[in-house]
Write a protein that holds these residues in place. Structure first.
Motif, PDB file in Angstrom:
ATOM      1  N   CYS A 125      -1.964  34.188   6.324  1.00 49.97           N
ATOM      2  CA  CYS A 125      -2.024  33.615   7.728  1.00 49.97           C
ATOM      3  C   CYS A 125      -0.507  33.891   8.211  1.00 49.97           C
ATOM      4  O   CYS A 125       0.297  33.278   7.942  1.00 49.97           O
ATOM      5  CB  CYS A 125      -2.407  32.116   7.395  1.00 49.97           C
ATOM      6  SG  CYS A 125      -3.739  31.779   6.600  1.00 49.97           S
ATOM      7  N   PRO A 126      -0.838  34.503   9.228  1.00 55.09           N
ATOM      8  CA  PRO A 126       0.655  34.576   9.895  1.00 55.09           C
ATOM      9  C   PRO A 126       1.229  33.375  10.628  1.00 55.09           C
ATOM     10  O   PRO A 126       0.334  32.892  11.427  1.00 55.09           O
ATOM     11  CB  PRO A 126       0.384  35.968  11.208  1.00 55.09           C
ATOM     12  CG  PRO A 126      -0.929  36.601  10.546  1.00 55.09           C
ATOM     13  CD  PRO A 126      -1.550  35.548   9.827  1.00 55.09           C
ATOM     14  N   SER A 127       2.310  32.955  10.157  1.00 56.93           N
ATOM     15  CA  SER A 127       2.458  31.416  10.484  1.00 56.93           C
ATOM     16  C   SER A 127       4.008  31.418  10.910  1.00 56.93           C
ATOM     17  O   SER A 127       4.864  32.038  10.497  1.00 56.93           O
ATOM     18  CB  SER A 127       2.246  30.454   9.413  1.00 56.93           C
ATOM     19  OG  SER A 127       0.936  30.741   9.032  1.00 56.93           O
ATOM     20  N   ASN A 227      -2.180  22.528  24.835  1.00 56.07           N
ATOM     21  CA  ASN A 227      -1.745  23.478  23.501  1.00 56.07           C
ATOM     22  C   ASN A 227      -2.803  23.200  22.487  1.00 56.07           C
ATOM     23  O   ASN A 227      -2.463  22.534  21.192  1.00 56.07           O
ATOM     24  CB  ASN A 227      -0.340  23.136  23.093  1.00 56.07           C
ATOM     25  CG  ASN A 227       0.006  24.342  22.288  1.00 56.07           C
ATOM     26  OD1 ASN A 227      -0.399  25.401  22.491  1.00 56.07           O
ATOM     27  ND2 ASN A 227       1.240  24.338  21.677  1.00 56.07           N
ATOM     28  N   LYS A 228      -3.955  23.269  22.889  1.00 54.78           N
ATOM     29  CA  LYS A 228      -5.181  23.065  21.903  1.00 54.78           C
ATOM     30  C   LYS A 228      -5.351  24.087  20.845  1.00 54.78           C
ATOM     31  O   LYS A 228      -5.068  25.205  21.143  1.00 54.78           O
ATOM     32  CB  LYS A 228      -6.275  22.477  22.636  1.00 54.78           C
ATOM     33  CG  LYS A 228      -6.927  23.743  23.682  1.00 54.78           C
ATOM     34  CD  LYS A 228      -8.128  23.317  24.219  1.00 54.78           C
ATOM     35  CE  LYS A 228      -8.618  24.431  25.341  1.00 54.78           C
ATOM     36  NZ  LYS A 228      -7.597  24.752  26.449  1.00 54.78           N
ATOM     37  N   VAL A 246      -6.168  29.635  15.634  1.00 50.28           N
ATOM     38  CA  VAL A 246      -4.754  29.264  15.757  1.00 50.28           C
ATOM     39  C   VAL A 246      -4.678  27.842  15.874  1.00 50.28           C
ATOM     40  O   VAL A 246      -5.492  27.287  16.683  1.00 50.28           O
ATOM     41  CB  VAL A 246      -4.374  29.979  17.072  1.00 50.28           C
ATOM     42  CG1 VAL A 246      -2.604  29.663  17.045  1.00 50.28           C
ATOM     43  CG2 VAL A 246      -4.346  31.382  16.806  1.00 50.28           C
ATOM     44  N   SER A 247      -3.951  27.164  14.962  1.00 45.40           N
ATOM     45  CA  SER A 247      -3.767  25.711  14.865  1.00 45.40           C
ATOM     46  C   SER A 247      -2.323  25.589  15.050  1.00 45.40           C
ATOM     47  O   SER A 247      -1.345  26.231  14.600  1.00 45.40           O
ATOM     48  CB  SER A 247      -4.299  24.958  13.708  1.00 45.40           C
ATOM     49  OG  SER A 247      -5.733  25.384  13.453  1.00 45.40           O
ATOM     50  N   ASN A 248      -1.972  24.433  15.878  1.00 40.97           N
ATOM     51  CA  ASN A 248      -0.705  23.894  16.040  1.00 40.97           C
ATOM     52  C   ASN A 248      -0.463  22.469  15.388  1.00 40.97           C
ATOM     53  O   ASN A 248      -1.198  21.576  15.592  1.00 40.97           O
ATOM     54  CB  ASN A 248      -0.117  23.784  17.357  1.00 40.97           C
ATOM     55  CG  ASN A 248      -0.338  25.155  18.143  1.00 40.97           C
ATOM     56  OD1 ASN A 248       0.721  25.905  18.213  1.00 40.97           O
ATOM     57  ND2 ASN A 248      -1.577  25.452  18.804  1.00 40.97           N
ATOM     58  N   LEU A 259       4.635  23.910  13.848  1.00 40.30           N
ATOM     59  CA  LEU A 259       4.127  24.939  12.990  1.00 40.30           C
ATOM     60  C   LEU A 259       2.791  25.507  13.716  1.00 40.30           C
ATOM     61  O   LEU A 259       1.809  24.646  13.851  1.00 40.30           O
ATOM     62  CB  LEU A 259       3.715  24.063  11.571  1.00 40.30           C
ATOM     63  CG  LEU A 259       3.059  25.067  10.550  1.00 40.30           C
ATOM     64  CD1 LEU A 259       3.785  26.074  10.104  1.00 40.30           C
ATOM     65  CD2 LEU A 259       2.607  24.143   9.264  1.00 40.30           C
ATOM     66  N   ILE A 260       2.912  26.742  13.684  1.00 40.95           N
ATOM     67  CA  ILE A 260       1.757  27.434  14.307  1.00 40.95           C
ATOM     68  C   ILE A 260       0.994  28.527  13.121  1.00 40.95           C
ATOM     69  O   ILE A 260       1.742  29.150  12.559  1.00 40.95           O
ATOM     70  CB  ILE A 260       2.227  28.574  15.398  1.00 40.95           C
ATOM     71  CG1 ILE A 260       3.002  27.508  16.519  1.00 40.95           C
ATOM     72  CG2 ILE A 260       0.996  28.928  16.213  1.00 40.95           C
ATOM     73  CD1 ILE A 260       3.744  28.155  17.420  1.00 40.95           C
ATOM     74  N   VAL A 261       0.014  28.059  12.838  1.00 41.01           N
ATOM     75  CA  VAL A 261      -0.882  28.884  11.838  1.00 41.01           C
ATOM     76  C   VAL A 261      -1.905  29.765  12.336  1.00 41.01           C
ATOM     77  O   VAL A 261      -2.483  29.264  13.090  1.00 41.01           O
ATOM     78  CB  VAL A 261      -1.236  27.756  10.680  1.00 41.01           C
ATOM     79  CG1 VAL A 261      -1.815  28.833   9.444  1.00 41.01           C
ATOM     80  CG2 VAL A 261      -0.144  27.057  10.043  1.00 41.01           C
TER      81      VAL A 261
END
Length: 280
Positions: A125-127, A227-228, A246-248, A259-261
């Motif tokens: 997972c690019p994070s 920023n959902k 994509v989750s923030n 943190l952005i995953v």
């Protein structure tokens, strides 16, 4: 009735918080003599009121949990007198039902070892971790493979908004670049609105307007986006099409970090492609 009860609870929490902070603050810490006899080691109500420049009766009402409005000026005065740290100051603003102060902490250049371990554990997972200014300050190997080697970039080049509009590889990476980049401007404006008078932000926007006609145009529209959680499709030069959820997440230390995953979409071959990229 529920809303009224919630308000009463908030006023009581504010009252209790002020009383405990007052009891903790020693007279000697705020320049007062501690020679006089005291029933408790902390400050008296009249001392807090005098030092904060507010009326004793009004401050007493605060500690009694009465429903009175507390201005930002009073919050700052009480925070100063009661020697509140950063987290306590933020808590006082929230209890007083006031927007958080618009001061931005200085750039935090690193994250804790625990948070870096979380990043490194998200192997496929690019994070990323970004600060309030949208600077990327931490990342994992997968993120470098997708978005570029952050180790080789300076701070401005690691800014998510700056990179989107000045690094040409992003126009190939994002299939529908115009749609995504325009939305990014709306999300950036939404998150930084409370800091709009910050000198860094003013200079950053002016510089980016000079660099990008698209940013100059879209910033002037004053559009706002939340920023959902979103889906993101990328066109990687080696792996081809990659699909992510994509989750923030807010980092829970009041640092303002996010943190952005990017999680490979399960119905696609993205996870397999990420494994191949990582094995090269």
């Amino acid at each position: 009735m529920t809303s009224l009860n919630n308000e009463k609870h908030r006023y009581k929490e504010l009252a209790d918080f002020l009383k405990t902070r007052r009891a903790r603050t020693l007279p000697s810490q705020v320049g007062l003599s501690s020679a006089t006899r005291r029933r408790t080691p902390g400050l008296r109500r009249e001392e807090v009121a005098q030092l904060a420049g507010i009326g004793l009766t009004w401050y007493t009402w605060l500690e009694q949990g009465r429903p009175i409005h507390v201005s930002t000026q009073v919050i700052e005065s009480l925070a100063r007198v009661l020697l509140l740290n950063k987290q306590e100051r933020i808590h006082l603003y929230l209890l007083a039902n006031q927007p958080l102060p618009a001061d931005i902490p200085g750039c935090q250049g690193t994250v804790s070892p625990i948070l870096q371990h979380v990043l490194d554990s998200l192997i496929l997972c690019p994070s990323l971790v970004m600060d309030q200014k949208w600077n990327v300050i931490a990342w994992n190997k997968a993120a470098c493979l997708i978005f570029g080697d952050f180790h080789e970039m300076n701070l401005r080049e690691r800014n998510i908004v700056w990179a989107m509009f000045t690094d040409h590889k992003y126009k190939q990476l994002y299939g529908d670049w115009n749609l995504y980049a325009k939305g990014l401007v709306g999300r950036f404006r939404s998150m930084c609105g409370q800091y709009i008078e910050d000198s860094w932000l003013t200079q950053f926007i002016d510089d980016l307007k000079m660099q990008s006609t698209e940013f100059n145009l879209w910033w002037s529209l004053h559009e706002i986006e939340s920023n959902k959680e979103i889906y993101k499709q990328l066109n990687h030069p080696v792996a081809g099409i990659l699909d992510f959820e994509v989750s923030n997440f807010d980092v829970s230390d009041n640092s303002g970090l996010k943190l952005i995953v990017h999680v490979p979409l399960s119905e696609t071959d993205t996870a397999t492609k990420m494994k191949l990229l990582l094995d090269e």
